[in-house]
Write a protein that holds these residues in place. Structure first.
Motif, PDB file in Angstrom:
ATOM      1  N   VAL A   6      27.975  11.583 -41.987  1.00  0.00           N
ATOM      2  CA  VAL A   6      28.771  10.358 -42.053  1.00  0.00           C
ATOM      3  C   VAL A   6      29.866  10.551 -43.100  1.00  0.00           C
ATOM      4  CG1 VAL A   6      28.777   7.892 -42.556  1.00  0.00           C
ATOM      5  CG2 VAL A   6      26.813   8.930 -41.388  1.00  0.00           C
ATOM      6  N   VAL A   7      31.102  10.289 -42.723  1.00  0.00           N
ATOM      7  CA  VAL A   7      32.230  10.362 -43.646  1.00  0.00           C
ATOM      8  C   VAL A   7      32.963   9.032 -43.592  1.00  0.00           C
ATOM      9  CG1 VAL A   7      34.341  11.576 -44.290  1.00  0.00           C
ATOM     10  CG2 VAL A   7      32.471  12.828 -43.198  1.00  0.00           C
ATOM     11  N   ARG A   8      33.188   8.448 -44.759  1.00  0.00           N
ATOM     12  CA  ARG A   8      33.795   7.123 -44.813  1.00  0.00           C
ATOM     13  C   ARG A   8      35.091   7.161 -45.612  1.00  0.00           C
ATOM     14  NH1 ARG A   8      30.647   1.651 -46.954  1.00  0.00           N
ATOM     15  NH2 ARG A   8      32.243   0.132 -46.369  1.00  0.00           N
ATOM     16  N   GLY A   9      36.078   6.360 -45.193  1.00  0.00           N
ATOM     17  CA  GLY A   9      37.358   6.286 -45.877  1.00  0.00           C
ATOM     18  C   GLY A   9      38.395   5.655 -44.977  1.00  0.00           C
ATOM     19  N   ARG A  10      39.666   5.881 -45.288  1.00  0.00           N
ATOM     20  CA  ARG A  10      40.761   5.442 -44.404  1.00  0.00           C
ATOM     21  C   ARG A  10      40.907   6.492 -43.316  1.00  0.00           C
ATOM     22  NH1 ARG A  10      46.026   5.001 -46.489  1.00  0.00           N
ATOM     23  NH2 ARG A  10      46.399   3.369 -44.938  1.00  0.00           N
ATOM     24  N   VAL A  11      40.427   6.162 -42.134  1.00  0.00           N
ATOM     25  CA  VAL A  11      40.356   7.132 -41.044  1.00  0.00           C
ATOM     26  C   VAL A  11      41.669   7.143 -40.273  1.00  0.00           C
ATOM     27  CG1 VAL A  11      39.149   7.805 -38.935  1.00  0.00           C
ATOM     28  CG2 VAL A  11      37.860   6.858 -40.868  1.00  0.00           C
ATOM     29  N   VAL A  12      42.294   8.338 -40.187  1.00  0.00           N
ATOM     30  CA  VAL A  12      43.560   8.495 -39.469  1.00  0.00           C
ATOM     31  C   VAL A  12      43.260   8.911 -38.040  1.00  0.00           C
ATOM     32  CG1 VAL A  12      45.798   9.639 -39.421  1.00  0.00           C
ATOM     33  CG2 VAL A  12      44.697   9.141 -41.617  1.00  0.00           C
ATOM     34  N   LEU A  13      43.485   7.983 -37.120  1.00  0.00           N
ATOM     35  CA  LEU A  13      43.279   8.246 -35.704  1.00  0.00           C
ATOM     36  C   LEU A  13      44.615   8.609 -35.060  1.00  0.00           C
ATOM     37  CD1 LEU A  13      40.763   5.358 -34.941  1.00  0.00           C
ATOM     38  CD2 LEU A  13      40.271   7.750 -35.502  1.00  0.00           C
ATOM     39  N   GLY A  14      44.645   8.734 -33.753  1.00  0.00           N
ATOM     40  CA  GLY A  14      45.837   9.215 -33.074  1.00  0.00           C
ATOM     41  C   GLY A  14      47.083   8.392 -33.297  1.00  0.00           C
ATOM     42  N   SER A  15      46.931   7.075 -33.363  1.00  0.00           N
ATOM     43  CA  SER A  15      48.106   6.215 -33.490  1.00  0.00           C
ATOM     44  C   SER A  15      47.936   5.117 -34.525  1.00  0.00           C
ATOM     45  CB  SER A  15      48.422   5.576 -32.132  1.00  0.00           C
ATOM     46  OG  SER A  15      47.317   4.814 -31.659  1.00  0.00           O
ATOM     47  N   SER A  16      46.880   5.199 -35.326  1.00  0.00           N
ATOM     48  CA  SER A  16      46.641   4.137 -36.304  1.00  0.00           C
ATOM     49  C   SER A  16      45.769   4.656 -37.439  1.00  0.00           C
ATOM     50  CB  SER A  16      45.960   2.930 -35.647  1.00  0.00           C
ATOM     51  OG  SER A  16      44.678   3.300 -35.154  1.00  0.00           O
ATOM     52  N   VAL A  17      45.680   3.835 -38.492  1.00  0.00           N
ATOM     53  CA  VAL A  17      44.798   4.133 -39.617  1.00  0.00           C
ATOM     54  C   VAL A  17      43.804   2.993 -39.749  1.00  0.00           C
ATOM     55  CG1 VAL A  17      44.623   4.532 -42.103  1.00  0.00           C
ATOM     56  CG2 VAL A  17      46.595   5.419 -40.836  1.00  0.00           C
ATOM     57  N   VAL A  18      42.526   3.310 -39.750  1.00  0.00           N
ATOM     58  CA  VAL A  18      41.470   2.318 -39.947  1.00  0.00           C
ATOM     59  C   VAL A  18      41.149   2.294 -41.435  1.00  0.00           C
ATOM     60  CG1 VAL A  18      39.138   1.607 -39.344  1.00  0.00           C
ATOM     61  CG2 VAL A  18      40.551   2.799 -37.653  1.00  0.00           C
ATOM     62  N   ASP A  19      41.495   1.218 -42.105  1.00  0.00           N
ATOM     63  CA  ASP A  19      41.418   1.196 -43.558  1.00  0.00           C
ATOM     64  C   ASP A  19      40.010   1.358 -44.096  1.00  0.00           C
ATOM     65  OD1 ASP A  19      44.129   1.021 -44.200  1.00  0.00           O
ATOM     66  OD2 ASP A  19      44.172  -1.129 -43.810  1.00  0.00           O
ATOM     67  N   ASP A  20      39.033   0.683 -43.519  1.00  0.00           N
ATOM     68  CA  ASP A  20      37.643   0.894 -43.921  1.00  0.00           C
ATOM     69  C   ASP A  20      36.934   1.487 -42.727  1.00  0.00           C
ATOM     70  OD1 ASP A  20      35.255   0.981 -45.228  1.00  0.00           O
ATOM     71  OD2 ASP A  20      34.875  -1.169 -45.179  1.00  0.00           O
ATOM     72  N   GLY A  21      37.113   2.794 -42.574  1.00  0.00           N
ATOM     73  CA  GLY A  21      36.612   3.450 -41.379  1.00  0.00           C
ATOM     74  C   GLY A  21      35.496   4.426 -41.671  1.00  0.00           C
ATOM     75  N   VAL A  22      34.952   4.963 -40.603  1.00  0.00           N
ATOM     76  CA  VAL A  22      33.849   5.907 -40.725  1.00  0.00           C
ATOM     77  C   VAL A  22      33.891   6.860 -39.526  1.00  0.00           C
ATOM     78  CG1 VAL A  22      32.195   4.414 -39.509  1.00  0.00           C
ATOM     79  CG2 VAL A  22      31.364   6.125 -41.132  1.00  0.00           C
ATOM     80  N   VAL A  23      33.518   8.098 -39.800  1.00  0.00           N
ATOM     81  CA  VAL A  23      33.334   9.101 -38.748  1.00  0.00           C
ATOM     82  C   VAL A  23      31.879   9.538 -38.806  1.00  0.00           C
ATOM     83  CG1 VAL A  23      33.955  11.386 -37.893  1.00  0.00           C
ATOM     84  CG2 VAL A  23      35.722   9.892 -38.861  1.00  0.00           C
ATOM     85  N   VAL A  24      31.221   9.489 -37.663  1.00  0.00           N
ATOM     86  CA  VAL A  24      29.831   9.911 -37.558  1.00  0.00           C
ATOM     87  C   VAL A  24      29.779  11.124 -36.630  1.00  0.00           C
ATOM     88  CG1 VAL A  24      27.475   9.245 -36.955  1.00  0.00           C
ATOM     89  CG2 VAL A  24      29.071   7.528 -37.852  1.00  0.00           C
ATOM     90  N   ALA A  25      29.060  12.154 -37.055  1.00  0.00           N
ATOM     91  CA  ALA A  25      28.936  13.361 -36.248  1.00  0.00           C
ATOM     92  C   ALA A  25      27.483  13.789 -36.179  1.00  0.00           C
ATOM     93  CB  ALA A  25      29.774  14.487 -36.844  1.00  0.00           C
ATOM     94  N   SER A  26      27.149  14.424 -35.071  1.00  0.00           N
ATOM     95  CA  SER A  26      25.795  14.934 -34.878  1.00  0.00           C
ATOM     96  C   SER A  26      25.870  16.135 -33.949  1.00  0.00           C
ATOM     97  CB  SER A  26      24.883  13.861 -34.282  1.00  0.00           C
ATOM     98  OG  SER A  26      23.574  14.366 -34.061  1.00  0.00           O
ATOM     99  N   GLY A  27      25.097  17.165 -34.269  1.00  0.00           N
ATOM    100  CA  GLY A  27      25.100  18.347 -33.424  1.00  0.00           C
ATOM    101  C   GLY A  27      26.458  19.028 -33.359  1.00  0.00           C
ATOM    102  N   GLY A  28      27.255  18.884 -34.413  1.00  0.00           N
ATOM    103  CA  GLY A  28      28.554  19.526 -34.450  1.00  0.00           C
ATOM    104  C   GLY A  28      29.639  18.798 -33.687  1.00  0.00           C
ATOM    105  N   ARG A  29      29.330  17.577 -33.183  1.00  0.00           N
ATOM    106  CA  ARG A  29      30.293  16.802 -32.412  1.00  0.00           C
ATOM    107  C   ARG A  29      30.456  15.405 -32.998  1.00  0.00           C
ATOM    108  NH1 ARG A  29      33.407  19.646 -28.668  1.00  0.00           N
ATOM    109  NH2 ARG A  29      32.282  21.633 -28.461  1.00  0.00           N
ATOM    110  N   VAL A  30      31.657  14.858 -32.859  1.00  0.00           N
ATOM    111  CA  VAL A  30      31.895  13.484 -33.293  1.00  0.00           C
ATOM    112  C   VAL A  30      31.192  12.544 -32.327  1.00  0.00           C
ATOM    113  CG1 VAL A  30      33.639  11.705 -33.677  1.00  0.00           C
ATOM    114  CG2 VAL A  30      34.123  14.090 -34.301  1.00  0.00           C
TER     115      VAL A  30
END
Length: 453
Positions: A6-30
């Motif tokens: 789990v990584v949390r922060g301002r997540v930069v996606l393709g066309s926007s920034v999620v200010d309080d965002g999170v990326v969750v990954a498992s098995g080497g995949r998002v």
């Protein structure tokens, strides 16, 4: 132990920034990317809680340190080395890996290892060595910069090794690279490059993407090459087999659109009565037929030039690259770039022997630049530094990140696999502070050693 990351922060996606965002990954995949609230609603609450409560977990790894940015792992399509290792000079995969790891520690999780102009037997030997790294999954493939380049606009390439277009060499190089030759820089005015039976045709047939560069050609010559390659790509022309790393690409068909190698650098300058190749490249990019590389490190190009190109053609047609050489991440001093000797002073790499002949400097005299040194010989920045420079120069964060992630992934035919935080993508993640300084890097969901980055 759970392999959930789990990584949390301002997540930069393709066309926007999620200010309080999170990326969750498992098995080497998002498995998830978005807001914390949406992550909890999607059932990732327990994973978030475990990550936050894990003993010894660094605050920047799970909790939301102020200003923390979470980006997709960066993708560099023009890179000659770093950490003291020069891809055009390596004789073993282990030697080359040092350069790969230097850039990986700074967030570049996918790259092409670039060669420079050399004698054919040297190119074939280096391609065979670097193919080992591609087969091991350490790099995505190779980029050959030369030897079918303009003498006048050769920059740091050895003039003795330049040659006319050779279909035989293209085929031999593709074979030596064992299907991992991804792109090749060519000058349209060099005999044997453009037209039926030429190098451009052979490259597409071998599954290799032509890149226009190091050219003193006219607008018309550039347009002819762009039209030929674009038509071939649209027709799905080719008969070779793409390498095992070319996910999602039909066999024999390179990805695309075609590219321009470091636009402006190593090219006849734009002039209102002799527009040259730059005008053709910008027009092609504006209509979607080309993606232009920009070495936006503050040395190769003024930040205003970088910002203007983004404004003209859009982020989806721009590739931010490093053109890095062995001195990336290293101190000033003497380095090799293929057969050429390079001197790095204050982080700027130039051919070691000063020359004033415009034929040698690529058409730029010392009086034009106010400098007596030789031509620029690659970069010393990491791709995250180029992204930072673009943002500081006025390019929106989302656009700069996209041009260093999703756009190069598309050129390689790897959309949805790398250069994105979309669910299902490879869990390549770069975490930085608010000033785009690397804090943490994940590749395949596994932490990369960033000590000293």
């Amino acid at each position: 132990m759970s392999d959930v990351v789990v990584v949390r922060g301002r997540v930069v996606l393709g066309s926007s920034v999620v200010d309080d965002g999170v990326v969750v990954a498992s098995g080497g995949r998002v498995t998830f990317s978005g807001s914390v609230a949406d992550a909890v609603a999607a059932g990732h609450g327990p994973a978030l809680e475990r990550a936050l409560e894990q003993p010894g977990q660094a605050p920047d790894q799970a909790s939301h340190a102020p200003g923390t940015l979470v980006l997709p792992g960066l993708v560099d399509l023009h890179n000659h080395g770093g950490g003291g290792a020069s891809f055009p000079d390596v004789t073993s995969a282990g030697e080359a890996l040092a350069g790969v790891l230097e850039h990986r520690a700074h967030g570049t999780t996918t790259l092409l290892a670039s060669l420079v102009t050399a004698q054919p037997e040297v190119l074939l030997a280096r391609a065979a060595v670097l193919a080992e790294l591609a087969e091991a999954g350490e790099i995505e493939g190779l980029h050959a910069e030369g030897p079918f380049l303009s003498y006048r606009r050769r920059g740091a390439h050895n003039p003795a090794d330049l040659q006319e277009g050779s279909v035989e060499l293209v085929r031999d190089l593709a074979a030596a690279a064992r299907g991992y030759l991804r792109t090749m820089t060519i000058a349209p005015e060099v005999p044997g490059v453009t037209g039926p039976g030429g190098v451009a045709e052979a490259l597409v047939a071998a599954g290799v993407l032509p890149s226009l560069g190091h050219t003193d050609g006219s607008t018309e010559q550039a347009e002819a090459l762009i039209e030929q390659v674009t038509s071939a790509l649209r027709a799905g022309a080719g008969g070779g087999a793409a390498g095992p790393g070319a996910a999602g690409r039909p066999a024999g068909t390179p990805a695309g659109p075609m590219t321009a190698t470091h636009l402006f650098n190593g090219m006849r300058p734009l002039h209102h009565r002799q527009p040259g190749p730059i005008a053709a490249c910008l027009a092609a990019a504006a209509r979607g037929d080309m993606v232009v590389e920009l070495v936006g490190d503050g040395v190769h190009l003024d930040p205003a030039t970088v910002r203007s190109v983004f404004d003209m053609v859009g982020a989806d047609q721009v590739l931010l690259v490093t053109d890095a050489m062995a001195a990336a991440g290293m101190a000033d001093g003497r380095y090799d770039l293929g057969p050429m000797s390079v001197e790095v002073r204050h982080g700027v790499a130039r051919i070691a022997t000063p020359v004033s002949d415009p034929q040698v400097t690529g058409g730029t005299s010392a009086s034009d630049t106010g400098e007596a040194e030789g031509p620029i010989a690659g970069g010393t920045a990491h791709l995250v530094d180029v992204v930072r420079c673009a943002v500081e120069g006025g390019v929106p964060l989302v656009d700069a990140v996209r041009s260093a992630t999703a756009v190069p992934a598309r050129v390689l035919g790897l959309t949805g696999e790398v250069g994105t935080l979309e669910p299902g993508a490879r869990a390549d993640v770069l975490v930085t502070d608010a000033n785009l300084r690397p804090l943490r890097v994940l590749r395949h969901g596994v932490d990369v050693d960033v000590a000293g980055a």
